[in-house]
Design a protein around this motif. Structure first.
Motif, PDB file in Angstrom:
ATOM      1  N   TYR A  44       0.830  -1.194   0.000  1.00  0.00           N
ATOM      2  CA  TYR A  44       0.000   0.000   0.000  1.00  0.00           C
ATOM      3  C   TYR A  44       0.870   1.252   0.000  1.00  0.00           C
ATOM      4  O   TYR A  44       1.835   1.360   0.762  1.00  0.00           O
ATOM      5  CB  TYR A  44      -0.905   0.011   1.246  1.00  0.00           C
ATOM      6  N   TYR A 103      -0.167  12.241   0.436  1.00  0.00           N
ATOM      7  CA  TYR A 103      -0.847  13.210   1.282  1.00  0.00           C
ATOM      8  C   TYR A 103      -0.339  14.607   0.944  1.00  0.00           C
ATOM      9  O   TYR A 103       0.776  14.778   0.472  1.00  0.00           O
ATOM     10  CB  TYR A 103      -0.543  12.975   2.765  1.00  0.00           C
ATOM     11  N   LEU A 122      -2.995  16.920   7.596  1.00  0.00           N
ATOM     12  CA  LEU A 122      -2.654  16.051   6.460  1.00  0.00           C
ATOM     13  C   LEU A 122      -3.925  15.511   5.829  1.00  0.00           C
ATOM     14  O   LEU A 122      -4.814  15.021   6.535  1.00  0.00           O
ATOM     15  CB  LEU A 122      -1.802  14.880   6.934  1.00  0.00           C
ATOM     16  N   PHE A 176       3.590  14.548   0.994  1.00  0.00           N
ATOM     17  CA  PHE A 176       4.210  13.400   1.635  1.00  0.00           C
ATOM     18  C   PHE A 176       3.703  12.115   1.016  1.00  0.00           C
ATOM     19  O   PHE A 176       2.511  11.948   0.762  1.00  0.00           O
ATOM     20  CB  PHE A 176       3.891  13.373   3.125  1.00  0.00           C
ATOM     21  N   GLU A 195       1.153  -0.113  10.235  1.00  0.00           N
ATOM     22  CA  GLU A 195       1.810   1.168  10.440  1.00  0.00           C
ATOM     23  C   GLU A 195       2.176   1.788   9.096  1.00  0.00           C
ATOM     24  O   GLU A 195       2.657   1.102   8.207  1.00  0.00           O
ATOM     25  CB  GLU A 195       3.078   0.883  11.228  1.00  0.00           C
ATOM     26  N   GLN A 196       1.948   3.094   8.971  1.00  0.00           N
ATOM     27  CA  GLN A 196       2.349   3.798   7.763  1.00  0.00           C
ATOM     28  C   GLN A 196       3.695   4.471   7.996  1.00  0.00           C
ATOM     29  O   GLN A 196       3.920   5.097   9.035  1.00  0.00           O
ATOM     30  CB  GLN A 196       1.300   4.847   7.367  1.00  0.00           C
ATOM     31  N   PHE A 209       6.440   7.239   6.440  1.00  0.00           N
ATOM     32  CA  PHE A 209       6.401   8.429   5.602  1.00  0.00           C
ATOM     33  C   PHE A 209       7.767   8.783   5.029  1.00  0.00           C
ATOM     34  O   PHE A 209       8.815   8.531   5.645  1.00  0.00           O
ATOM     35  CB  PHE A 209       5.889   9.624   6.417  1.00  0.00           C
ATOM     36  N   GLY A 210       7.732   9.412   3.860  1.00  0.00           N
ATOM     37  CA  GLY A 210       8.925   9.979   3.257  1.00  0.00           C
ATOM     38  C   GLY A 210       9.195  11.362   3.808  1.00  0.00           C
ATOM     39  O   GLY A 210       8.417  11.879   4.610  1.00  0.00           O
ATOM     40  N   PRO A 211      10.287  11.999   3.376  1.00  0.00           N
ATOM     41  CA  PRO A 211      10.706  13.292   3.924  1.00  0.00           C
ATOM     42  C   PRO A 211       9.927  14.484   3.401  1.00  0.00           C
ATOM     43  O   PRO A 211      10.031  15.578   3.941  1.00  0.00           O
ATOM     44  CB  PRO A 211      12.175  13.389   3.511  1.00  0.00           C
TER      45      PRO A 211
END
Lengths: 114, 112
Positions: free
Chosen positions: B31, B35, B43, B90, B100-101, B103-105
């Motif tokens: 998945y 965002y 978000l 994001f 759990e998700q 996230f990128g920077p």
């Protein structure tokens, strides 16, 4: 529609203090709740994921509790340090079939003063 | 593991220009999500994907398109940028839908 509220919006504490951040949600039909930390100009770092069947989850100095029926979660930070300064976000995931949408609160900006 | 990476980190566009944001993950997650984060709005989910070759609309999909041709990559396109699309974007991924998700920077986009 799910709404997530985080109070206070900002918090300033001296180093070493224990503190609690609050998260409330309007629809108790959640599958789990996730706490994140966001440093200025950075992405989100996952801190804790607490399932709806759990009462609490711990990682180091962090402890998250969940009271699903009352729509509340708290993040407890023990012995706070200046490095804990960041924005803390909570997000809930609905307990509905294929709905993947995380609903985020707007965050609590924490400042820990040396 | 690099986790979730995003390119570019910053971009300035003029109204009407197009661009593509790239998200890559090396965790073999099924998945992936895009965002946007705006002051006072929190978000909000733009689009998401439940696996290679699939995409679906999120909360605020208008003005954006996405593609997931490879499992590890999720692209977000703006065909004709508007000032209202000025935001921080994001990307996130998770193994399964309730996991759990991560996230990128983020990509900071300004549309003039």
């Amino acid at each position: 529609k799910q709404e997530v509220t985080q109070i206070p919006a900002a918090l300033s504490v001296p180093e070493g203090e224990n503190l609690v951040l609050n998260c409330s949600f309007t629809d108790s039909a959640i599958y789990n709740l996730q706490w994140f930390r966001q440093d200025p100009g950075k992405g989100l770092t996952s801190l804790l994921l607490i399932q709806s069947s759990q009462r609490e989850q711990t990682s180091g100095r962090l402890n998250a509790s969940l009271d699903k029926s009352s729509g509340r979660s708290t993040l407890y930070i023990a012995a706070s340090q200046p490095g804990d300064s960041a924005t803390y976000l909570c997000a809930v995931r609905p307990d509905l079939g294929s709905n993947y949408k995380l609903t985020f609160g707007k965050g609590t900006l924490l400042t820990v003063n040396p | 593991n690099a986790g979730v990476t995003q390119t570019p980190k910053f971009r300035v566009l003029k109204t009407g220009q197009s661009m593509t944001l790239l998200c890559a993950q090396d965790m073999n997650h099924e998945y992936m999500y895009w965002y946007r984060q705006d002051p006072g709005m929190g978000l909000r989910l733009i689009h998401y994907s439940v696996g290679e070759g699939t995409t679906a609309k999120g909360e605020v999909p208008d003005g954006y398109n996405v593609s997931r041709l490879k499992k590890q990559n999720f692209l977000l396109g703006l065909e004709s940028a508007a000032p209202s699309q000025t935001s921080v974007y994001f990307c996130a991924s998770s193994y399964l839908k309730y996991n759990e998700q991560f996230f990128g920077p983020g990509t900071r986009l300004t549309v003039l």
